[in-house]
Write a protein that holds these residues in place. Structure first.
Motif, PDB file in Angstrom:
ATOM      1  N   GLN A 124       7.127 -25.660  13.038  1.00 14.89           N
ATOM      2  CA  GLN A 124       7.377 -27.046  12.649  1.00 14.89           C
ATOM      3  C   GLN A 124       8.801 -27.237  12.143  1.00 14.89           C
ATOM      4  OE1 GLN A 124       4.258 -29.568  11.192  1.00 14.89           O
ATOM      5  NE2 GLN A 124       5.375 -29.892   9.288  1.00 14.89           N
ATOM      6  N   GLY A 176       6.475 -28.597  18.744  1.00 13.18           N
ATOM      7  CA  GLY A 176       5.548 -29.476  18.047  1.00 13.18           C
ATOM      8  C   GLY A 176       4.109 -29.196  18.435  1.00 13.18           C
ATOM      9  N   ALA A 190       3.056 -25.842  16.883  1.00 12.27           N
ATOM     10  CA  ALA A 190       2.798 -25.982  15.453  1.00 12.27           C
ATOM     11  C   ALA A 190       1.461 -26.665  15.209  1.00 12.27           C
ATOM     12  CB  ALA A 190       3.931 -26.766  14.792  1.00 12.27           C
ATOM     13  N   SER A 191       1.207 -27.750  15.913  1.00  8.78           N
ATOM     14  CA  SER A 191      -0.044 -28.485  15.717  1.00  8.78           C
ATOM     15  C   SER A 191      -1.254 -27.648  16.105  1.00  8.78           C
ATOM     16  CB  SER A 191      -0.024 -29.781  16.531  1.00  8.78           C
ATOM     17  OG  SER A 191       0.957 -30.668  16.052  1.00  8.78           O
TER      18      SER A 191
END
Length: 297
Positions: A18, A234, A237-238
């Protein structure tokens, strides 16, 4: 430890990914604006989330789960809250230090504990409350002195704090969603929520940009080479966040995630030449201590 400590590994790796995504998005904000840079995270992250989903489906043989109405409601809440939090965070970064803005957004941890108690019935332990308090003090130390805040003005500070509220609702929403998925597979539950959330976010922002900022939409597509890496980071990370949220309570995950402030400090020093002060070093030490409390059990 919860789930044999796997949630720790997922959370720390997600924090690093992130931080990388935030750095990339910050660089794109000047050309795309806050909403445009926020859209990069979702639009270019969605294809990677679909790849994660398909790969997991074939690797494990676990069928795609049904999304119950309760889980769908939590996904919508998390998706919309994350859009608001991301846009406000990026807007604040245009006016203030990268590290300071990240620090204010990380007041999220204390808010997550409250909202998780109210909406998910997750009661924090005394050790968790202590870790949150210690880490929050560290965050405020890293945010700088009162004089520095006054020089920066109230706008980036307010945007950072409201951004934290949105991110807190997002964490609670996605935690509520992954724990209500109708599948025995933690990873499949997390990946399904990720795809559904990114699809909602992409659709909402595409409609907004098409109606109110077509030039911004064209600019996003023109910068696809830079955006695709941010999208991948992204999505990664999610994916890791959601698995961690499936393994343990939201407040525990989001408090340990405060180590992102340390990663942001390293990135800021190397990329933006923003050197830490003694106050910030003390803040980092407190965050490390809080993380140690959580990892220790």
């Amino acid at each position: 430890m919860y789930a044999s400590g796997l949630w720790v590994a997922f959370t720390l790796t997600a924090s690093a990914a992130q931080t990388a995504r935030n750095v990339m998005q910050r660089e794109l904000t000047g050309a795309l604006g806050a909403l445009g840079a926020a859209q990069v995270r979702f639009l270019f992250g969605l294809p990677f989330a679909v790849v994660f989903f398909v790969g997991l489906r074939f690797a494990t043989g676990v069928a795609a789960p049904a999304i119950a109405p309760a889980a769908a409601a939590f996904i919508v809440i998390g998706a919309l809250a994350q859009i608001g939090g991301t846009a406000l965070m990026l807007a604040a970064m245009r006016e203030r230090s990268f590290v300071v803005v990240i620090a204010f957004t990380k007041t999220e941890a204390a808010q997550v504990a409250l909202y998780a108690l109210l909406f998910l019935g997750e009661t924090p332990t005394f050790k968790l409350v202590g870790a949150i308090a210690l880490a929050t003090v560290g965050v405020f130390l890293m945010a700088g002195s009162g004089a520095e805040a006054a020089r920066a003005g109230w706008r980036p500070i307010a945007m950072g704090l409201v951004s934290a509220t949105f991110f807190a609702f997002a964490a609670v929403g996605f935690r509520g969603a992954v724990t209500r998925m109708e599948t025995p597979s933690t990873a499949m539950a997390a990946t399904t929520v990720l795809v559904a959330g990114l699809a909602i976010q992409t659709a909402v922002l595409l409609v907004w940009l098409a109606l109110f900022d077509r030039a911004g939409l064209k600019a996003i597509l023109a910068l696809w080479r830079a955006s695709i890496v941010a999208g991948f980071m992204g999505a990664l990370a999610s994916q890791l966040w959601f698995v961690a949220l499936a393994l343990t309570d939201a407040a525990r995950v989001r408090t340990l995630a405060l180590v992102e402030v340390l990663f942001a400090q390293v990135a800021s020093l190397k990329l933006f030449r923003e050197r830490p002060s003694r106050r910030e070093w003390l803040g980092m030490a407190l965050i490390v201590a809080a993380a140690a409390m959580l990892i220790g059990g």
